[in-house]
Structure formats: structure tokens, C-alpha cells
Design an enzyme around this catalytic site. Structure first.
Site, short mmCIF file in Angstrom:
data_model
loop_
_atom_site.label_atom_id
_atom_site.label_comp_id
_atom_site.label_asym_id
_atom_site.label_seq_id
_atom_site.Cartn_x
_atom_site.Cartn_y
_atom_site.Cartn_z
N GLY A 103 0.79 -1.21 0.00
CA GLY A 103 0.00 0.00 0.00
C GLY A 103 0.83 1.27 0.00
O GLY A 103 1.91 1.33 -0.59
N HIS A 104 0.34 2.28 0.70
CA HIS A 104 0.89 3.62 0.66
C HIS A 104 2.30 3.70 1.26
O HIS A 104 3.22 4.25 0.65
CB HIS A 104 -0.06 4.54 1.43
CG HIS A 104 0.22 6.00 1.31
ND1 HIS A 104 0.22 6.67 0.11
CD2 HIS A 104 0.49 6.93 2.27
CE1 HIS A 104 0.49 7.96 0.31
NE2 HIS A 104 0.66 8.14 1.61
#
Length: 286
Positions: free
Chosen positions: A263-264
Site C-alpha cells: 500500500g501507501h
């Protein structure tokens, strides 16, 4: 070899900037300026600094409104002002040319610095730092469109500053959440909950649309200067999509692009794969 790391403060335009700096043995070691994202601060780079700081000079400041940095009352929280402080910080702390790590908020701060001081930028490491409209997810577009006049906008933004939302930014999109240390999102939330911090973040959220308006200028800078560029990207980022990573290749086609199933906060669970890529990049280009 584990790096020695100094934790320092320096005054820049009335702001007491806190920063972490590795102390490599070689005085002329390549330098990488680490620009953090929301809602974090320089502590998000601790493991990267430990991994690479013995060979390279890694310098990570906290922006005003983040981490341990202290801004005076009345400070205007905008991306232009964050860039002003980082520019002044670089003038004081970083001699010569250096590479810049652009992550999340670090992209709008770093690109402003690059436009102002192109002669100082020796290369870019881009990790989920967006500069293209196609890199904005529908959720990101909706969020950026919020204005103070939008009904319910303030509540929507403030909901992003909760512990649940902060944790989700770290664990969302990861293949194995057990690889995400809880200290990161807990420390972020501690700083978010300090007096005045949520209002600072609210102002930056309303200012974010100016970054999207500046994308063409950043892209033109990339085309003109063609900096050596390494792109490492978590493809499950709910804000900045894989298309945003690939879009860099239009303007810097010689970039090295590496996509990761996360993810981020890609460094949290993919540091063992990303750190060697950064080391090779710095060896080849600085």
C-alpha cells in the site's frame, strides 16, 4: 553496518526544524534528502536510515505541523510555505548537490524545491509521490475537491485524522499486515493529536488542489532536466494509483520503475527490497 544517527534542530525563518541525519564515515558520501508524507514525519525513515546511513548521508527533516518541528503562532500552513522552510533548511544543511526522496506530501514539497533550485537536484527517488492526474484515485479526487464551502467538508477531513484512519493508511493494501510495526501509526497519531496540529492539517488539505494545478509545471521540469529517477511504488495505494507511477516514464523515460504488492507506506513492509535499489541508484548517479 548500522548507521550512526544524529538528531538535531535548526532555526529556519522562525521555525525550529527538527531533523535526523546519518553520519557516514566518508565526508563526501552521496546525500539523499528524505521528504516524508502525511500524516508522518522523519521517523518514518528510521529503518531506511539505519540500513543505508553508514554509506550515504541521509537527512530527514520534519515539516512545520509535523513531528518534532515547532512553528510559531500564526504560521501559514500551505505547501508553498512548507517548501520555503525545506528550501531554507537545504541551504543551511546540505552543501552541493543531492538526491531527493519524494513520498506523498514530499512530492509537492520536493518539486517546488526542484523548480526553485534545479542546479542542486542530482536525482529523484519517487515512492508513491504523485505528479500526474491519472495517478489520483477516485477517493483522492473527491478529497482534493473539498473546499471550506463544501457541506460537511471539515468533518470529512477531520475524520482522516483519527487513529482508525491513520492505522488504515499503514495497513491498507498490504499483503501481510503483520509486517507493519504499530509504532509508526501510533507515533503519527500522537503528533496529530498535539494542540493545533489538526488545524494545520486541515489548512493543508484545503491547499492540496494547488498541487494538482502545478502538475504541468512539475512535468515540464522533468522533461527539461531529465534527472536520474528511481520509482518504487506500492500498487495498492488507495490514494495514488499504479498509473501515476507509470506516468513518470513519459517525461523521464530512462527511469527505473519497480512496483510492489503493498500500500501507501511501501517502506514499512518492503524495505529489504527497496533499500538495495536506493543504494544502487545512489552509487550509479551520485
Amino acid at each position: 553496518m548500522i548507521a550512526r544517527v544524529a538528531h538535531r534542530r535548526i532555526a529556519v525563518d522562525g521555525v525550529e526544524v527538527f531533523y535526523r541525519e546519518s553520519l557516514p564515515d566518508k565526508h563526501d558520501a552521496p546525500t539523499l534528502l528524505l521528504l516524508h508524507g502525511f500524516p508522518s514525519a522523519s521517523h518514518q525513515f528510521r529503518r531506511l536510515i539505519d540500513a543505508l546511513g553508514a554509506r550515504y548521508r541521509l537527512v530527514a527533516p520534519d515539516y512545520p505541523g509535523f513531528g518534532h518541528t515547532k512553528a510559531p503562532d500564526g504560521f501559514t500552513y500551505s505547501f508553498d510555505r512548507l517548501a520555503d522552510i525545506v528550501e531554507g533548511f537545504a541551504d543551511r544543511v546540505l552543501p552541493g548537490r543531492f538526491a531527493v526522496y519524494l513520498f506523498d506530501f514530499g512530492a509537492p514539497v520536493g518539486f517546488r524545491l526542484a523548480l526553485r533550485r534545479p542546479e542542486r537536484i542530482a536525482g529523484l527517488v519517487v515512492q508513491n509521490g504523485n505528479a500526474y492526474t491519472e495517478g489520483l484515485s477516485p477517493a483522492a479526487r473527491d478529497f482534493i475537491a473539498l473546499t471550506p464551502d463544501t457541506p460537511g467538508a471539515e468533518r470529512t477531513i477531520l475524520d482522516l485524522f483519527t487513529l482508525e484512519a491513520t492505522r488504515a493508511q499503514y495497513e491498507g493494501g498490504t499483503a501481510d499486515p503483520e509486517l507493519i510495526a504499530p509504532e509508526g501509526w501510533l507515533l503519527d497519531q500522537f503528533f496529530l493529536d498535539q494542540p493545533g496540529r489538526k488545524q494545520a492539517q486541515l489548512a493543508l488539505a484545503y491547499d492540496y488542489h494547488r498541487n494538482v494545478a502545478a502538475y504541468p509545471d512539475w512535468q515540464a521540469w522533468l522533461r527539461e532536466h531529465r534527472p536520474p529517477t528511481l520509482i518504487t511504488w506500492g500498487v495498492n495505494d488507495p490514494f495514488f494509483t499504479e498509473a501515476g507511477a507509470k506516468a513518470y516514464l513519459r517525461d523521464v523515460p530512462d527511469s527505473a520503475l519497480h512496483l510492489f504488492d503493498t500500500g501507501h507506506f511501501a517502506l514499512e513492509d518492503h524495505l529489504p527490497r527497496i533499500a538495495p535499489l536506493i543504494a544502487d541508484f545512489l552509487d550509479d548517479n551520485l
